[in-house]
Motif scaffolding. Structure first.
Motif, PDB file in Angstrom:
ATOM      1  N   THR A 233       0.848  -1.185   0.000  1.00  0.00           N
ATOM      2  CA  THR A 233       0.000   0.000   0.000  1.00  0.00           C
ATOM      3  C   THR A 233       0.883   1.234   0.000  1.00  0.00           C
ATOM      4  O   THR A 233       1.960   1.242   0.594  1.00  0.00           O
ATOM      5  N   LYS A 234       0.453   2.262  -0.684  1.00  0.00           N
ATOM      6  CA  LYS A 234       1.218   3.500  -0.775  1.00  0.00           C
ATOM      7  C   LYS A 234       0.946   4.370   0.445  1.00  0.00           C
ATOM      8  O   LYS A 234      -0.096   4.250   1.092  1.00  0.00           O
ATOM      9  N   ALA A 235       1.880   5.240   0.713  1.00  0.00           N
ATOM     10  CA  ALA A 235       1.664   6.234   1.759  1.00  0.00           C
ATOM     11  C   ALA A 235       0.565   7.180   1.271  1.00  0.00           C
ATOM     12  O   ALA A 235       0.455   7.478   0.082  1.00  0.00           O
ATOM     13  N   ARG A 236      -0.274   7.625   2.210  1.00  0.00           N
ATOM     14  CA  ARG A 236      -1.388   8.469   1.808  1.00  0.00           C
ATOM     15  C   ARG A 236      -1.785   9.374   2.968  1.00  0.00           C
ATOM     16  O   ARG A 236      -1.329   9.218   4.080  1.00  0.00           O
ATOM     17  N   LYS A 237      -2.655  10.298   2.646  1.00  0.00           N
ATOM     18  CA  LYS A 237      -3.186  11.196   3.666  1.00  0.00           C
ATOM     19  C   LYS A 237      -4.504  10.626   4.165  1.00  0.00           C
ATOM     20  O   LYS A 237      -5.289  10.078   3.398  1.00  0.00           O
ATOM     21  N   GLY A 238      -4.733  10.746   5.468  1.00  0.00           N
ATOM     22  CA  GLY A 238      -5.979  10.293   6.057  1.00  0.00           C
ATOM     23  C   GLY A 238      -6.530  11.366   6.973  1.00  0.00           C
ATOM     24  O   GLY A 238      -5.967  12.452   7.104  1.00  0.00           O
ATOM     25  N   VAL A 239      -7.653  11.053   7.612  1.00  0.00           N
ATOM     26  CA  VAL A 239      -8.280  11.988   8.524  1.00  0.00           C
ATOM     27  C   VAL A 239      -8.562  11.274   9.836  1.00  0.00           C
ATOM     28  O   VAL A 239      -9.113  10.177   9.847  1.00  0.00           O
ATOM     29  N   ASN A 240      -8.156  11.891  10.939  1.00  0.00           N
ATOM     30  CA  ASN A 240      -8.465  11.363  12.258  1.00  0.00           C
ATOM     31  C   ASN A 240      -9.977  11.504  12.470  1.00  0.00           C
ATOM     32  O   ASN A 240     -10.505  12.613  12.448  1.00  0.00           O
ATOM     33  N   PRO A 241     -10.708  10.392  12.675  1.00  0.00           N
ATOM     34  CA  PRO A 241     -12.157  10.489  12.764  1.00  0.00           C
ATOM     35  C   PRO A 241     -12.651  11.234  14.015  1.00  0.00           C
ATOM     36  O   PRO A 241     -13.735  11.795  14.010  1.00  0.00           O
ATOM     37  N   ARG A 242     -11.859  11.269  15.056  1.00  0.00           N
ATOM     38  CA  ARG A 242     -12.285  11.969  16.285  1.00  0.00           C
ATOM     39  C   ARG A 242     -12.115  13.482  16.183  1.00  0.00           C
ATOM     40  O   ARG A 242     -12.993  14.240  16.555  1.00  0.00           O
ATOM     41  N   SER A 243     -10.938  13.867  15.692  1.00  0.00           N
ATOM     42  CA  SER A 243     -10.649  15.307  15.682  1.00  0.00           C
ATOM     43  C   SER A 243     -10.861  15.943  14.319  1.00  0.00           C
ATOM     44  O   SER A 243     -10.975  17.155  14.216  1.00  0.00           O
ATOM     45  N   GLY A 244     -10.876  15.130  13.260  1.00  0.00           N
ATOM     46  CA  GLY A 244     -11.040  15.664  11.917  1.00  0.00           C
ATOM     47  C   GLY A 244      -9.770  16.222  11.316  1.00  0.00           C
ATOM     48  O   GLY A 244      -9.778  16.724  10.203  1.00  0.00           O
ATOM     49  N   GLU A 245      -8.647  16.145  12.050  1.00  0.00           N
ATOM     50  CA  GLU A 245      -7.405  16.703  11.529  1.00  0.00           C
ATOM     51  C   GLU A 245      -6.719  15.706  10.594  1.00  0.00           C
ATOM     52  O   GLU A 245      -6.826  14.484  10.768  1.00  0.00           O
ATOM     53  N   PRO A 246      -6.037  16.203   9.578  1.00  0.00           N
ATOM     54  CA  PRO A 246      -5.355  15.312   8.625  1.00  0.00           C
ATOM     55  C   PRO A 246      -4.148  14.630   9.262  1.00  0.00           C
ATOM     56  O   PRO A 246      -3.458  15.211  10.098  1.00  0.00           O
ATOM     57  N   ILE A 247      -3.911  13.375   8.855  1.00  0.00           N
ATOM     58  CA  ILE A 247      -2.749  12.622   9.328  1.00  0.00           C
ATOM     59  C   ILE A 247      -2.102  11.940   8.133  1.00  0.00           C
ATOM     60  O   ILE A 247      -2.718  11.785   7.078  1.00  0.00           O
ATOM     61  N   LYS A 248      -0.851  11.530   8.299  1.00  0.00           N
ATOM     62  CA  LYS A 248      -0.139  10.798   7.263  1.00  0.00           C
ATOM     63  C   LYS A 248      -0.179   9.318   7.613  1.00  0.00           C
ATOM     64  O   LYS A 248       0.133   8.925   8.735  1.00  0.00           O
ATOM     65  N   VAL A 249      -0.562   8.489   6.644  1.00  0.00           N
ATOM     66  CA  VAL A 249      -0.576   7.042   6.817  1.00  0.00           C
ATOM     67  C   VAL A 249       0.626   6.499   6.067  1.00  0.00           C
ATOM     68  O   VAL A 249       0.799   6.770   4.872  1.00  0.00           O
ATOM     69  N   LYS A 250       1.457   5.736   6.768  1.00  0.00           N
ATOM     70  CA  LYS A 250       2.678   5.196   6.169  1.00  0.00           C
ATOM     71  C   LYS A 250       2.362   4.107   5.152  1.00  0.00           C
ATOM     72  O   LYS A 250       1.318   3.456   5.218  1.00  0.00           O
ATOM     73  N   ALA A 251       3.310   3.895   4.240  1.00  0.00           N
ATOM     74  CA  ALA A 251       3.204   2.788   3.289  1.00  0.00           C
ATOM     75  C   ALA A 251       3.347   1.480   4.061  1.00  0.00           C
ATOM     76  O   ALA A 251       4.001   1.430   5.107  1.00  0.00           O
ATOM     77  N   GLY A 252       2.741   0.439   3.566  1.00  0.00           N
ATOM     78  CA  GLY A 252       2.819  -0.846   4.259  1.00  0.00           C
ATOM     79  C   GLY A 252       2.401  -1.987   3.353  1.00  0.00           C
ATOM     80  O   GLY A 252       2.430  -1.864   2.125  1.00  0.00           O
ATOM     81  N   LYS A 253       2.001  -3.066   3.978  1.00  0.00           N
ATOM     82  CA  LYS A 253       1.554  -4.244   3.241  1.00  0.00           C
ATOM     83  C   LYS A 253       0.212  -4.692   3.788  1.00  0.00           C
ATOM     84  O   LYS A 253      -0.094  -4.482   4.962  1.00  0.00           O
ATOM     85  N   THR A 254      -0.574  -5.318   2.941  1.00  0.00           N
ATOM     86  CA  THR A 254      -1.849  -5.875   3.350  1.00  0.00           C
ATOM     87  C   THR A 254      -2.047  -7.214   2.652  1.00  0.00           C
ATOM     88  O   THR A 254      -1.404  -7.491   1.635  1.00  0.00           O
ATOM     89  N   VAL A 255      -2.895  -8.047   3.196  1.00  0.00           N
ATOM     90  CA  VAL A 255      -3.172  -9.345   2.599  1.00  0.00           C
ATOM     91  C   VAL A 255      -4.562  -9.293   1.985  1.00  0.00           C
ATOM     92  O   VAL A 255      -5.526  -8.889   2.633  1.00  0.00           O
ATOM     93  N   ARG A 256      -4.659  -9.697   0.737  1.00  0.00           N
ATOM     94  CA  ARG A 256      -5.930  -9.737   0.022  1.00  0.00           C
ATOM     95  C   ARG A 256      -6.319 -11.188  -0.201  1.00  0.00           C
ATOM     96  O   ARG A 256      -5.472 -12.065  -0.300  1.00  0.00           O
ATOM     97  N   PHE A 257      -7.607 -11.440  -0.292  1.00  0.00           N
ATOM     98  CA  PHE A 257      -8.105 -12.784  -0.534  1.00  0.00           C
ATOM     99  C   PHE A 257      -9.035 -12.769  -1.730  1.00  0.00           C
ATOM    100  O   PHE A 257      -9.904 -11.902  -1.849  1.00  0.00           O
ATOM    101  N   LYS A 258      -8.846 -13.740  -2.625  1.00  0.00           N
ATOM    102  CA  LYS A 258      -9.735 -13.912  -3.771  1.00  0.00           C
ATOM    103  C   LYS A 258     -10.260 -15.337  -3.713  1.00  0.00           C
ATOM    104  O   LYS A 258      -9.488 -16.303  -3.750  1.00  0.00           O
ATOM    105  N   SER A 259     -11.573 -15.464  -3.610  1.00  0.00           N
ATOM    106  CA  SER A 259     -12.162 -16.795  -3.507  1.00  0.00           C
ATOM    107  C   SER A 259     -12.145 -17.501  -4.849  1.00  0.00           C
ATOM    108  O   SER A 259     -12.220 -16.874  -5.905  1.00  0.00           O
ATOM    109  N   SER A 260     -12.071 -18.824  -4.786  1.00  0.00           N
ATOM    110  CA  SER A 260     -12.045 -19.621  -6.006  1.00  0.00           C
ATOM    111  C   SER A 260     -13.480 -19.765  -6.537  1.00  0.00           C
ATOM    112  O   SER A 260     -14.460 -19.630  -5.780  1.00  0.00           O
ATOM    113  N   PRO A 261     -13.624 -20.076  -7.808  1.00  0.00           N
ATOM    114  CA  PRO A 261     -14.965 -20.304  -8.355  1.00  0.00           C
ATOM    115  C   PRO A 261     -15.689 -21.454  -7.660  1.00  0.00           C
ATOM    116  O   PRO A 261     -16.912 -21.407  -7.476  1.00  0.00           O
ATOM    117  N   THR A 262     -14.947 -22.463  -7.226  1.00  0.00           N
ATOM    118  CA  THR A 262     -15.555 -23.588  -6.514  1.00  0.00           C
ATOM    119  C   THR A 262     -16.174 -23.124  -5.205  1.00  0.00           C
ATOM    120  O   THR A 262     -17.298 -23.510  -4.864  1.00  0.00           O
TER     121      THR A 262
END
Length: 89
Positions: free
Chosen positions: A55-84
């Motif tokens: 995942t790329k670094a991006r800008k986000g918003v703190n949901p409590r205060s509404g102030e902008p924050i920086k989200v660091k780049a990282g990794k995530t796991v995705r799942f794709k189900s099989s047709p079966t």
């Protein structure tokens, strides 16, 4: 699904003790994690595929205060189900 669920399924299907089933569930989970780290992909036939994506670094918003924050780049796991799996569910 939880580790306890996997442990119960292993214990009921093989007739081994709960401690041994818990160890087996832990070993299976660790093997999947190692494979994802090593190859970035893990496939369970007739179930689906887990893939590691960056995942790329991006800008986000703190949901409590509404102030902008920086989200660091990282990794995530995705799942794709099989047709079966899709047809069975």
């Amino acid at each position: 699904m939880s580790k306890a669920f996997i442990t119960d399924v292993i214990q009921n299907s093989t007739g081994i003790t709960g401690v041994a089933a818990n160890r087996a569930a832990t070993d299976v989970i660790e093997a999947i994690v190692k494979e994802l780290k090593k190859k970035g992909k893990f496939t369970l036939p007739s179930f689906g595929t887990f893939t590691v994506r960056k995942t790329k670094a991006r800008k986000g918003v703190n949901p409590r205060s509404g102030e902008p924050i920086k989200v660091k780049a990282g990794k995530t796991v995705r799942f794709k189900s099989s047709p079966t799996l899709k047809t069975r569910v």
